[in-house]
Design an enzyme around this catalytic site. Structure first.
Site, PDB file in Angstrom:
ATOM      1  N   CYS A   2       0.854  -1.183   0.000  1.00  0.00           N
ATOM      2  CA  CYS A   2       0.000   0.000   0.000  1.00  0.00           C
ATOM      3  C   CYS A   2       0.895   1.240   0.000  1.00  0.00           C
ATOM      4  CB  CYS A   2      -0.920   0.103   1.214  1.00  0.00           C
ATOM      5  SG  CYS A   2      -1.983  -1.317   1.430  1.00  0.00           S
ATOM      6  N   ARG A  27       3.138   0.005  -5.237  1.00  0.00           N
ATOM      7  CA  ARG A  27       3.025  -0.592  -3.907  1.00  0.00           C
ATOM      8  C   ARG A  27       1.702  -1.317  -3.714  1.00  0.00           C
ATOM      9  NH1 ARG A  27       6.765   1.492  -0.539  1.00  0.00           N
ATOM     10  NH2 ARG A  27       5.581   0.788   1.245  1.00  0.00           N
ATOM     11  N   TRP A  75      -3.020  -2.530  -1.517  1.00  0.00           N
ATOM     12  CA  TRP A  75      -2.758  -3.934  -1.821  1.00  0.00           C
ATOM     13  C   TRP A  75      -3.410  -4.692  -0.671  1.00  0.00           C
ATOM     14  CZ3 TRP A  75      -0.392  -8.213   0.394  1.00  0.00           C
ATOM     15  CH2 TRP A  75      -0.111  -9.277  -0.473  1.00  0.00           C
ATOM     16  N   ASN A 101      -0.680   1.957   5.936  1.00  0.00           N
ATOM     17  CA  ASN A 101       0.107   0.943   5.240  1.00  0.00           C
ATOM     18  C   ASN A 101       0.703   0.047   6.325  1.00  0.00           C
ATOM     19  OD1 ASN A 101       3.446   1.061   3.829  1.00  0.00           O
ATOM     20  ND2 ASN A 101       1.965  -0.562   3.724  1.00  0.00           N
ATOM     21  N   GLY A 102       0.414  -1.253   6.241  1.00  0.00           N
ATOM     22  CA  GLY A 102       0.947  -2.176   7.245  1.00  0.00           C
ATOM     23  C   GLY A 102      -0.128  -3.153   7.693  1.00  0.00           C
ATOM     24  N   GLU A 481      15.130 -17.768 -11.701  1.00  0.00           N
ATOM     25  CA  GLU A 481      14.731 -16.399 -12.028  1.00  0.00           C
ATOM     26  C   GLU A 481      13.949 -16.359 -13.346  1.00  0.00           C
ATOM     27  OE1 GLU A 481      14.401 -13.850 -10.438  1.00  0.00           O
ATOM     28  OE2 GLU A 481      14.397 -12.182 -11.842  1.00  0.00           O
ATOM     29  N   LYS A 485      10.162 -14.902 -13.701  1.00  0.00           N
ATOM     30  CA  LYS A 485       9.819 -13.807 -14.628  1.00  0.00           C
ATOM     31  C   LYS A 485       8.612 -14.201 -15.463  1.00  0.00           C
ATOM     32  CE  LYS A 485      11.233 -11.028 -13.289  1.00  0.00           C
ATOM     33  NZ  LYS A 485      12.044 -10.986 -12.171  1.00  0.00           N
ATOM     34  N   GLU A 488       5.165 -14.736 -13.092  1.00  0.00           N
ATOM     35  CA  GLU A 488       4.575 -13.609 -12.364  1.00  0.00           C
ATOM     36  C   GLU A 488       3.895 -12.606 -13.286  1.00  0.00           C
ATOM     37  OE1 GLU A 488       7.328 -11.136 -10.169  1.00  0.00           O
ATOM     38  OE2 GLU A 488       8.882 -11.397 -11.676  1.00  0.00           O
ATOM     39  N   HIS A 504      13.018 -37.399 -10.551  1.00  0.00           N
ATOM     40  CA  HIS A 504      12.587 -37.890  -9.242  1.00  0.00           C
ATOM     41  C   HIS A 504      11.142 -37.510  -8.971  1.00  0.00           C
ATOM     42  CE1 HIS A 504      16.579 -39.324  -8.295  1.00  0.00           C
ATOM     43  NE2 HIS A 504      17.034 -38.193  -8.817  1.00  0.00           N
ATOM     44  N   LYS A 603       5.119  -3.984  -5.691  1.00  0.00           N
ATOM     45  CA  LYS A 603       6.570  -3.878  -5.844  1.00  0.00           C
ATOM     46  C   LYS A 603       7.305  -3.991  -4.520  1.00  0.00           C
ATOM     47  CE  LYS A 603      10.274  -2.818  -8.259  1.00  0.00           C
ATOM     48  NZ  LYS A 603      10.787  -3.930  -9.061  1.00  0.00           N
TER      49      LYS A 603
HETATM   50  C1  F6R Z   1      10.132 -10.499  -8.762  1.00  0.00           C
HETATM   51  C2  F6R Z   1      10.368  -9.521  -7.727  1.00  0.00           C
HETATM   52  C3  F6R Z   1      10.254  -9.976  -6.320  1.00  0.00           C
HETATM   53  C4  F6R Z   1      11.287  -9.253  -5.433  1.00  0.00           C
HETATM   54  C5  F6R Z   1      11.042  -9.612  -3.966  1.00  0.00           C
HETATM   55  C6  F6R Z   1      12.041  -8.954  -3.052  1.00  0.00           C
HETATM   56  O1  F6R Z   1      10.262  -9.950 -10.031  1.00  0.00           O
HETATM   57  O2  F6R Z   1      10.621  -8.376  -7.976  1.00  0.00           O
HETATM   58  O3  F6R Z   1      10.377 -11.347  -6.207  1.00  0.00           O
HETATM   59  O4  F6R Z   1      12.557  -9.631  -5.828  1.00  0.00           O
HETATM   60  O5  F6R Z   1       9.753  -9.219  -3.600  1.00  0.00           O
HETATM   61  O6  F6R Z   1      11.944  -7.563  -3.137  1.00  0.00           O
HETATM   62  P1  F6R Z   1      13.124  -6.632  -2.675  1.00  0.00           P
HETATM   63  O7  F6R Z   1      14.280  -6.891  -3.573  1.00  0.00           O
HETATM   64  O8  F6R Z   1      12.590  -5.254  -2.793  1.00  0.00           O
HETATM   65  O9  F6R Z   1      13.452  -7.011  -1.258  1.00  0.00           O
END
Ligand code: F6R
Length: 608
Positions: A2, A27, A75, A101-102, A481, A485, A488, A504, A603
């Site tokens: 948020c 956010r 969020w 926020n929280g 990774e 990508k 998500e 396995h 994010k």
């Molecule tokens: C995926 C992504 C998330 C962040 C994770 C950690 O594309 O961005 O998996 O890597 O939420 O976030 P930070 O790096 O901000 O601690």
């Protein structure tokens, strides 16, 4: 998660709040709302959906008159995204309004008590408890009421608060959720993050835990929870404001992928002095580095994947044993941190709740904590013993690309530095690695310019249901990774497997046409990987391979091959991830997904 904003000044508040929220949508973006004090009452508009719904409802803020206001982009944690659950929230007679926020962890207990006292709840949120609690304690002195509720609430909060009978004041308070405030021409602003205020000021104050801010049009005062005044100094933000704009690209994600060569260069160049690696901010003597017995890396999501890659690099180059853990696991497993363990936490935002908690846990257990962080002045950056910044600039797209790439570089530099100091890398070997490091930006650029080929391939898989990513060693870390990508942003189920582990159990999921993306950058593992690719191909899989130029043998076992340029084996991730990022991006575009704001995500994950 948020985002919250607030403004008090001489200008109309609503347009400023909406503009601030647009910079905080990363956010959370399932609902949004603003409340503005107007003459003798507070007016509020809120709605489920993206910010643009709120902008339409308020005609870009013009329907709400007043120069004091707060806003929120949500969020959802408690209660689904809905008009009712959207913030702001009012007390019973609409005289107090808050944004939050929280998470208030003891909200159920507080709610029961408040209900017994006759308070009625109209939303499913934990936030509504806060505003009723404020109402309960309020007897004309806002600061006193705020401090009282702080003693009652458990959990995390950043709050913006307006009391209608104190129309010339705006209150903000924080515990474990980020909050900054800034003085502007003719007013003051508060927000969850810097981009929301950058248009108005470059001088911000980072609000610390359990600090309260009282703002008027001209003044800003800080208090402790005991109502003692605090002196604070502001920090100048040096970001380029245009860095947070799309700059002609269709999406932030594409723009940020294209910024990777710069992010990589900006992260290594200040730390290369001739053929030497100098990481001043480490603040570790050679003796300190020699006495590291173990490295414990803690992070979440992609940052964790960067950590997994670095395990191979630290162990291979510097011969230091490395353990990598997810922050959400680490913090609750009573980790055994012995003297001689260096804890490295990695985070783009520097605000991830689990990573921050892991950092605090590690410090409490007596370990030295090094933060690898992108956002300057963030909580992790401030609380770590030492911080090594990744210079990727602001990252807006929810799916990380350039910050991840910069994290890899910071970790390579650390591993190389440690290896040199510990006598595991000769000057000659270091010089060769530095040359390879310097070549990465141009190589990444070349791979990005190959995007049309990847797009054509991606278009063939728009209807895929399951995709598997396989690799061994560093290639397994790359697969983790690559898989994240894809899933998500495109919502296609995908999984990453250590290639040898597939048989396995998981190989039973391979059927005619299943896409298996195989990563082969480690020469010593080519043959083993080719066997695994043949295993899935004979069971009907369509095999995509990402491998080094010259490894034409792979064409025997793959249906489609993407070649990456030659580099040091420890740097392969920086190149192999590029086609996989592009693949995820183009599949998501082809499926009509909102790549910059994937569903259910945010994010900055500031709740655990
Ligand atoms: C995926 C992504 C998330 C962040 C994770 C950690 O594309 O961005 O998996 O890597 O939420 O976030 P930070 O790096 O901000 O601690």
């Amino acid at each position: 998660m948020c985002g919250i904003v607030g403004y008090i000044g001489n200008r109309q508040a609503a347009p400023i709040l909406l503009d601030g929220l647009s910079k905080l949508e990363y956010r959370g973006y399932d609902s949004a709302g603003i409340a503005v004090h107007s003459v003798d009452k507070i007016n509020m508009v809120k709605s489920k959906g993206r910010l643009k719904v709120l902008e339409e409802l308020t005609h870009n803020g013009s329907t709400l008159n007043g120069t004091v206001g707060i806003g929120h982009t949500r969020w959802a944690t408690h209660g689904s995204p809905s008009d009712q659950n959207a913030h702001p929230h009012f007390n019973k007679n609409n005289s107090i309004v808050i944004v939050h926020n929280g998470i208030i962890e003891n909200y159920l207990k507080l709610k029961k008590k408040l209900e017994k006292k006759g308070y009625e709840f109209i939303s499913e949120t934990d936030t509504e408890v806060i505003v009723h609690l404020l109402d309960y304690y309020y007897s004309g002195n806002p600061l006193q009421a705020v401090t009282k509720i702080m003693h009652r609430m458990e959990g995390s909060y950043a709050l913006g608060i307006i009391f209608s009978d104190h129309p010339n004041e705006l209150y903000a308070v924080r515990k474990d959720s980020p909050l900054i405030v800034g003085k502007t021409e003719g007013g003051n602003v508060v927000a969850s993050d810097v981009p929301a205020v950058l248009k108005y000021t470059r001088n911000v104050y980072f609000v610390e835990n359990e600090e309260i801010v009282r703002m008027t049009r001209d003044e800003m005062e800080f208090f402790t929870v005991d109502e003692e005044p605090i002196e604070k100094t502001s920090v100048e933000i040096e970001w380029d404001i245009n860095a947070a704009e799309k700059g002609g690209y269709e999406h932030f994600m594409l723009k940020e992928m294209y910024e990777q060569p710069k992010a990589i260069t900006d992260t290594f160049s200040p730390r290369l002095k001739g053929q030497d690696i100098v990481i001043e901010e480490l603040n570790m003597s050679d003796q300190d580095i020699k006495s590291i017995e173990k490295i414990m890396i803690v992070a979440c999501g992609s940052a964790y994947h960067a950590g997994v890659t670095s395990k191979y690099v630290f162990e291979g180059l510097a011969k230091i044993p490395v353990e990598v853990d997810l922050a959400s696991e680490f913090r609750y497993r009573n980790p055994l941190l012995r003297e001689g363990t260096l804890v490295i936490v990695i985070s783009q935002s520097g605000e991830t709740a689990d990573t921050l908690a892991a950092l605090r846990e590690a410090k409490e257990l007596g370990s030295r904590v090094l933060g690898i962080v992108n956002v300057v002045g963030s909580s992790i950056a401030r609380e770590a013993d030492n911080v090594m910044y990744t210079w990727a600039g602001p990252e807006i797209a929810v799916a990380t690309t350039k910050a991840y790439s910069a994290q890899l570089i910071a970790l390579y530099l650390l591993a190389m530095k440690f290896a040199c100091v510990r006598g595991e890398l000769t000057d000659h070997e270091l010089a060769a690695m530095v040359e390879d490091l310097k070549a990465l930006p141009a190589q990444v650029e070349m791979l990005l310019n190959n995007k049309n080929k990847i797009q054509r391939f991606a278009n063939r898989y728009l209807a895929a249901k399951d995709v598997f990513f396989i690799g061994r060693g560093i290639d397994y870390a790359i697969s983790l990774e690559g898989s994240l990508k894809l899933k998500e942003i495109s919502y296609i189920h995908s999984e990453a497997y250590a290639a040898g582990e597939l048989k396995h159990g998981t190989i039973s999921l391979i059927e005619e046409g299943t896409l298996v993306a195989s990563v082969l950058t480690q020469k010593q593992l080519y043959k083993k990987m080719i066997s695994n690719m043949v295993e899935v191909r004979t069971r009907g899989a369509f095999v995509l391979a990402v491998t080094n130029e010259g490894n034409v043998e792979v064409e025997r076992a793959a249906d489609y091959v993407i070649y990456i340029p030659e580099t040091n084996k420890y740097f392969a991730n920086s190149l192999a991830i590029i086609p996989l990022q592009l693949f995820g991006y183009y599949i998501a575009i082809g499926r009509g997904c909102d790549v910059d704001k994937p569903r259910n995500l945010a994010k900055s994950v500031t709740v655990e």
